[in-house]
Design a protein around this motif. Sequence first.
Motif, short mmCIF file in Angstrom:
data_model
loop_
_atom_site.label_atom_id
_atom_site.label_comp_id
_atom_site.label_asym_id
_atom_site.label_seq_id
_atom_site.Cartn_x
_atom_site.Cartn_y
_atom_site.Cartn_z
N LEU A 21 0.86 -1.31 0.10
CA LEU A 21 0.04 0.04 0.04
C LEU A 21 0.82 1.20 0.33
O LEU A 21 0.37 2.20 -0.23
N THR A 56 0.29 9.39 9.66
CA THR A 56 -1.10 10.07 9.38
C THR A 56 -1.71 10.41 10.43
O THR A 56 -1.89 9.78 11.31
N TYR A 63 -7.63 13.31 6.10
CA TYR A 63 -7.72 11.93 6.73
C TYR A 63 -8.81 11.16 6.10
O TYR A 63 -9.98 11.54 5.72
N ASP A 64 -8.44 9.75 5.32
CA ASP A 64 -9.51 9.23 4.49
C ASP A 64 -9.88 7.83 5.32
O ASP A 64 -8.86 7.02 5.44
N ASN A 66 -11.79 5.74 4.44
CA ASN A 66 -12.10 4.60 3.50
C ASN A 66 -11.00 4.15 2.67
O ASN A 66 -10.98 3.58 1.60
N SER A 67 -9.51 4.46 3.23
CA SER A 67 -8.54 3.95 2.49
C SER A 67 -7.66 2.90 3.17
O SER A 67 -7.91 2.73 4.51
N ARG A 69 -4.71 2.42 3.13
CA ARG A 69 -3.38 2.70 3.82
C ARG A 69 -3.49 3.19 5.30
O ARG A 69 -2.79 3.14 6.03
N ASN A 70 -5.03 3.67 5.46
CA ASN A 70 -5.30 3.94 6.88
C ASN A 70 -6.22 2.88 7.55
O ASN A 70 -6.86 3.17 8.60
N TYR A 72 -8.73 1.38 7.01
CA TYR A 72 -10.19 1.68 6.78
C TYR A 72 -10.89 1.85 8.39
O TYR A 72 -11.86 1.65 8.76
#
Length: 91
Positions: A21, A56, A63-64, A66-67, A69-70, A72
């Motif tokens: 990712l 992050t 800040y997402d 729905n990502s 890399r985060n 979710y």
Amino acid sequence: VPANAPLHAPTPLMRCAAERLFPEELNLIYDSKCGVCQWEIDFLRARDAGGKLMYTDLEAADYDENSARNGYLDYETALSSFHAVAADGTV
């Protein structure tokens, strides 16, 4: 839950071994409004000479939730504790 959100975060077994990712080893999800959290991030940044960590801020406007890399992680879940997401998506 948004209609486009996955039912669960992809597990490492759901990904190709070569798929990453992000180039770093871990993405640390933190709250910059928390003094202890910010101190820990500053401490880690100062010692991460190899660039193995990504940082992050869940308070950032971009800040997402729905990502992958985060991880979710929605805002409330991310706020509840320090989280790390591995490059393969494992939280």
